[in-house]
Design a protein around this motif. Structure first.
Motif, PDB file in Angstrom:
ATOM      1  N   GLY A   1       0.816  -1.211   0.000  1.00 21.37           N
ATOM      2  CA  GLY A   1       0.000   0.000   0.000  1.00 21.37           C
ATOM      3  C   GLY A   1       0.851   1.262   0.000  1.00 21.37           C
ATOM      4  N   LEU A   2       1.939   1.238   0.755  1.00 20.83           N
ATOM      5  CA  LEU A   2       2.804   2.411   0.861  1.00 20.83           C
ATOM      6  C   LEU A   2       3.517   2.691  -0.460  1.00 20.83           C
ATOM      7  CD1 LEU A   2       3.611   4.487   2.953  1.00 20.83           C
ATOM      8  CD2 LEU A   2       5.428   2.956   3.726  1.00 20.83           C
ATOM      9  N   ALA A   3       4.014   1.643  -1.116  1.00 21.31           N
ATOM     10  CA  ALA A   3       4.689   1.822  -2.404  1.00 21.31           C
ATOM     11  C   ALA A   3       3.714   2.360  -3.447  1.00 21.31           C
ATOM     12  CB  ALA A   3       5.282   0.490  -2.868  1.00 21.31           C
ATOM     13  N   SER A   4       2.511   1.794  -3.478  1.00 23.38           N
ATOM     14  CA  SER A   4       1.503   2.269  -4.434  1.00 23.38           C
ATOM     15  C   SER A   4       1.105   3.713  -4.136  1.00 23.38           C
ATOM     16  CB  SER A   4       0.268   1.366  -4.385  1.00 23.38           C
ATOM     17  OG  SER A   4       0.606   0.031  -4.658  1.00 23.38           O
ATOM     18  N   LEU A   5       0.992   4.042  -2.847  1.00 22.18           N
ATOM     19  CA  LEU A   5       0.615   5.392  -2.436  1.00 22.18           C
ATOM     20  C   LEU A   5       1.681   6.401  -2.866  1.00 22.18           C
ATOM     21  CD1 LEU A   5      -1.426   7.074  -0.667  1.00 22.18           C
ATOM     22  CD2 LEU A   5       0.147   6.663   1.231  1.00 22.18           C
ATOM     23  N   LEU A   6       2.948   6.089  -2.588  1.00 21.10           N
ATOM     24  CA  LEU A   6       4.020   7.006  -2.958  1.00 21.10           C
ATOM     25  C   LEU A   6       4.119   7.168  -4.465  1.00 21.10           C
ATOM     26  CD1 LEU A   6       4.842   6.866   0.034  1.00 21.10           C
ATOM     27  CD2 LEU A   6       7.223   6.716  -0.716  1.00 21.10           C
ATOM     28  N   ALA A   7       3.975   6.058  -5.199  1.00 17.19           N
ATOM     29  CA  ALA A   7       4.037   6.126  -6.657  1.00 17.19           C
ATOM     30  C   ALA A   7       2.906   6.986  -7.202  1.00 17.19           C
ATOM     31  CB  ALA A   7       3.968   4.717  -7.246  1.00 17.19           C
TER      32      ALA A   7
ATOM     33  N   VAL B   1      -5.385  -0.452   6.102  1.00 15.46           N
ATOM     34  CA  VAL B   1      -5.230   0.997   6.101  1.00 15.46           C
ATOM     35  C   VAL B   1      -4.902   1.538   7.491  1.00 15.46           C
ATOM     36  CG1 VAL B   1      -6.492   3.162   5.794  1.00 15.46           C
ATOM     37  CG2 VAL B   1      -6.598   1.416   4.040  1.00 15.46           C
ATOM     38  N   GLN B   2      -5.424   0.899   8.527  1.00 20.86           N
ATOM     39  CA  GLN B   2      -5.140   1.381   9.886  1.00 20.86           C
ATOM     40  C   GLN B   2      -3.645   1.285  10.187  1.00 20.86           C
ATOM     41  OE1 GLN B   2      -7.224  -0.678  13.004  1.00 20.86           O
ATOM     42  NE2 GLN B   2      -6.495   0.690  14.606  1.00 20.86           N
ATOM     43  N   ARG B   3      -3.052   0.138   9.863  1.00 17.53           N
ATOM     44  CA  ARG B   3      -1.608  -0.006  10.110  1.00 17.53           C
ATOM     45  C   ARG B   3      -0.809   0.886   9.164  1.00 17.53           C
ATOM     46  NH1 ARG B   3       1.975  -5.642  10.154  1.00 17.53           N
ATOM     47  NH2 ARG B   3       3.926  -4.672  10.805  1.00 17.53           N
ATOM     48  N   LEU B   4      -1.328   1.087   7.944  1.00 19.35           N
ATOM     49  CA  LEU B   4      -0.672   1.983   6.999  1.00 19.35           C
ATOM     50  C   LEU B   4      -0.645   3.405   7.553  1.00 19.35           C
ATOM     51  CD1 LEU B   4       0.592   2.620   4.267  1.00 19.35           C
ATOM     52  CD2 LEU B   4      -1.686   2.614   3.263  1.00 19.35           C
TER      53      LEU B   4
END
Length: 812
Positions: A624-630, A751-754
């Motif tokens: 999720g983090l990689a997709s979010l940053l991209a 998403v909570q842990r993200l």
């Protein structure tokens, strides 16, 4: 009051523990509670003798159903029956004991239909089936006590919610019902007790002193300074065989069935003389095979069993001397649970030996040793009002004697998961079981429950009643997608099958590699992914394989602490001293992560510009983090990224340079607008459709077929997809759609842990290093991405060449 416990314990030359006496006194006073004690400490007999002391009378005739013993696993049910039967036989108590699971024969079911045993050992699904009988209230009229074994295994899933609703019904019929939970590995006992008994209800009993768990690590003969994931760990085979040889009986745990199969065969190849005294155990084996393995292990006839999580729970194998864990257990609770399979008796220590499959797992091993010593156990949370389970429960209650909505609502709200169920949600659920809701009113199959002349809601159709009884449960298996070339006629040559969770994260037009081919997704339809050839050189391929077992927050935190100590030159444990050559290269070429820093690395190669970021939050969050940053970065400048993730961090690869020093200190890592950005960065619509398939099955929208004429997985999944589209178009307010979206965010994307990870890393100092070559932490991420584009032979050649170059550079 008979003193069954005193007589039986004396006969066994045992002395009751203080916590056992505490449970006996609490049950005598009519109290419910939660017993938390180490594996093998005597929890079962604490509750069993509490029941016998209170309700069993020698010389009286066999009592009707008095005690329900709930277990999460069939194998555990059979083992529990053997444990409970022994005192009944020795004390000659006139109590009958029976099993009711999916494995129970039709003849035994018929016998129980005429008269239930005094104590019934069953699963949440089988209990719900009993509640679906017209005469259920009469059958449970004599029930006095419920024991929920291994409560930690149920609390965090829909099976636990199903049990919450069943207990709410039993409490309504028997307001004085005594309910006890048993657990060994819980990080949030207060929450677990509230979920089982109600807020602030019951007593908490803590077992004897924490069981001694000995954790050690097998150290490899040589350390790879540039390891990569994906190993089965077979380079440790000789050492594992030697450890098995030195033990009288042991369990060898693996994390996957494929790994278990490979290890079992490899051990047998190394020691063919062990044929017949080593065995294999996992959930895909036939029940008869699993039963034989469990019996032989219990009787001390097996030297070793290679197994998966199928033997995680509290089956009592006294002969087992030790446990070996192949690879990281990924969580502290899981490791302690597996360790507890050895030394399964009061006073005996449990021993688990960690077997790293690559060098970096030595750091995880050191972290796990410390986390177990500190008892840093992961918490487990109850799901929040899953409406598919509620809909199923309403039909079950309509079958089990019928219900009046105004009487059932407070009962449902007494279950923790539905404590804040709104009136609108309740009315929606009633309408859904009565006529299918807004969009299915015209279809008779969805008029499952109707009120009679007295206002009691019942199931009027015998066919629908039979269909519902066959569908009760919340366990829904995953599926694979067929992969076919797209043609104008609608479907071309088949390429095989691919994991559904992988395809679900791609949009039409996204490229990926399969069987050495560069492909582009055209569309997904009826459980088939249609593709065409692509000429794109790079593809954004988020990997999800293995995401079901991510590194837990507790173990990840312990791992970073170990790396932080190494950054200061402190290597306190044998695993850390063994992995020191790798960590020194990492520190010399870049830096080591610490609890106060966020390590980032950049590298320019022939492929483009790489960013390696190490939040240590687990594979799911990193995806999720990689997709979010991209996604956020692409809004700042037109860029296309390839990505790879593992449990330690992720890689973003772009064709043009990015000033990561500027962006990583800004809004790119902000938790603001997280929900909208995550939904935009991943194909959340397709993910919700996939999640809806489970919801459709549980809520009764789709039916798997009758025995002998079951529908294929493809037929069932296609039906659920059709409902998803119909609801989206004609019933957008359907609460099952809303539930699917919420479950995607909460479970699939975490998403909570993200959000917690973003908040945490914003408070860390960015430690950014420009690399000349890949570091030991970056190298596994490069390999992850290469997997998508290279055959296994080419991948092996590429890895060998890269490792050779990196090792030569490290030597210099």
């Amino acid at each position: 009051m008979p003193d069954h416990a005193r007589h039986w314990f004396a006969h066994q030359h045992w002395k009751p523990f203080a916590f056992q006496k505490q449970v006996w006194a609490a049950v005598k006073a009519g109290q419910s509670g939660l017993l938390h004690a180490s594996t093998g400490a005597g929890k079962t007999y604490a509750l069993w003798f509490a029941a016998l002391q209170q309700f069993a009378r020698a010389g009286s005739r066999t009592a009707p159903l008095t005690v329900l013993w709930i277990t999460p696993m069939r194998a555990l049910a059979a083992d529990t029956q053997r444990a409970l039967q022994a005192p009944l036989d020795d004390l000659q108590l006139p109590w009958s004991l029976g099993l009711r699971t999916g494995d129970t024969s039709s003849a035994e079911r018929a016998r129980q239909g005429r008269r239930l045993p005094t104590t019934l050992i069953t699963t949440p699904e089988s209990l719900t089936l009993l509640l679906a009988r017209e005469q259920a209230r009469t059958e449970f009229a004599s029930l006095r006590m419920v024991v929920v074994d291994e409560w930690h295994e149920l609390i965090g899933n829909k099976r636990g919610v199903q049990l919450q609703l069943a207990l709410a019904r039993l409490r309504r019929w028997q307001p004085e019902l005594i309910v006890w939970g048993i657990s060994a590995t819980l990080g949030n006992q207060a929450h677990a007790q509230d979920v089982l008994l109600g807020p602030g209800e019951g007593v908490s009993v803590q077992g004897a002193d924490a069981k001694r768990i000995e954790v050690d690590t097998l150290l490899p003969g040589a350390i790879e300074r540039f390891p990569w994931g994906g190993h089965m760990g077979l380079r440790m085979l000789d050492q594992v065989v030697a450890e098995i040889d030195s033990s009288s009986s042991c369990l060898v745990f693996t994390n996957t069935r494929a790994q278990a199969e490979i290890w079992f065969q490899s051990i047998l190849d190394a020691r063919p003389d062990w044929a017949g005294i080593i065995a294999l155990h996992h959930s895909s084996l036939a029940r008869e095979t699993r039963d034989w393995v469990e019996r032989a292990l219990k009787q001390g006839e097996l030297k070793a069993v290679v197994c998966t999580s199928s033997l995680d729970l509290g089956v009592d194998f006294l002969p087992v001397e030790r446990v070996l864990q192949i690879g990281s257990a990924k969580g502290v609770a899981r490791l302690m649970q597996r360790a507890g399979r050895s030394g399964h008796a009061p006073g005996r220590a449990s021993r688990v030996t960690l077997v790293p499959t690559h060098s970096l797992e030595l750091v995880e091993a050191a972290a796990a040793e410390q986390a177990v010593a500190d008892r840093q156990i992961e918490p487990r949370q109850s799901p929040h009002k899953p409406l598919d389970v509620l809909v199923q429960h309403l039909v079950t209650m309509a079958l089990g004697g019928g219900f009046r909505p105004d009487e059932l609502l407070p009962e449902v709200r007494s279950a923790w998961a539905y404590r804040d169920l709104t009136d609108d949600e309740w009315q929606w659920a009633l309408a859904f079981v009565r006529h299918g809701g807004h969009s299915l009113t015209a279809y008779p199959d969805y008029r499952r429950v109707e009120p009679d002349e007295q206002g009691v809601w019942r199931v009027p159709d015998a066919r629908l009643a039979r269909r519902h009884r066959m569908s009760i449960g919340t366990i829904v298996s995953d599926a694979s997608l067929q992969l076919k070339f797209w043609s104008k006629g609608g479907g071309g040559r088949s390429l095989g099958s691919v994991e559904e969770g992988f395809i679900a994260r791609l949009r039409p037009g996204d490229g990926f590699l399969f069987a050495g081919r560069q492909l582009e997704l055209v569309r997904v339809e009826n459980m088939t992914a249609y593709v065409k050839r692509s000429t794109a050189k790079k593809a954004a391929v988020p990997r999800w394989n293995g995401g079901r077992m991510p590194l837990s927050s507790e173990l990840a935190d312990a791992l970073v602490v170990q790396l932080g100590l190494a950054a200061q030159g402190e290597y306190h444990s044998a695993p850390m001293r063994a992995v020191r050559p790798l960590l020194e290269v990492q520190q010399h070429w870049s830096a080591l992560p610490t609890p106060a820093t966020l390590l980032a690395e950049t590298l320019k190669s022939r492929e483009g510009w790489h960013l390696f970021l190490y939040p240590f939050a687990g594979r799911q969050v990193h995806l999720g983090l990689a997709s979010l940053l991209a996604s956020r970065m692409s809004r700042q400048q037109p860029l296309t990224f390839s990505m790879a993730v593992n449990d330690y961090g992720f890689e973003l690869l772009s064709a043009t340079a990015v000033d990561w020093a500027q962006w990583l200190n800004g809004a790119l890592l902000s938790p603001d607008d997280l929900l909208a950005d995550v939904v935009a960065s991943l194909n959340a619509g397709e993910l919700a459709q996939r999640r809806f398939r489970e919801i459709a099955r549980i809520s009764g929208l789709v039916f798997g077929g009758y025995p002998g004429s079951q529908k294929s997985t493809r037929q069932v999944q296609a039906s659920s997809s059709l409902f998803f589209e119909v609801f989206k178009q004609y019933d957008a307010g359907n609460l099952l759609l809303t539930q699917a979206q919420e479950e995607v965010l909460r479970q699939e994307l975490d998403v909570q842990r993200l959000a917690q990870t973003l908040t945490r890393i914003q408070g860390l100092r960015l430690d950014l290093h420009a690399l000349k070559r890949a570091t030991p932490l970056a190298f596994p991420l490069l390999v992850e991405r290469f997997r998508e584009s290279l055959s296994s032979e080419k991948l092996a050649d590429r890895i060998a060449r890269m490792v050779g170059e990196l090792e030569r550079a490290a030597d210099q």
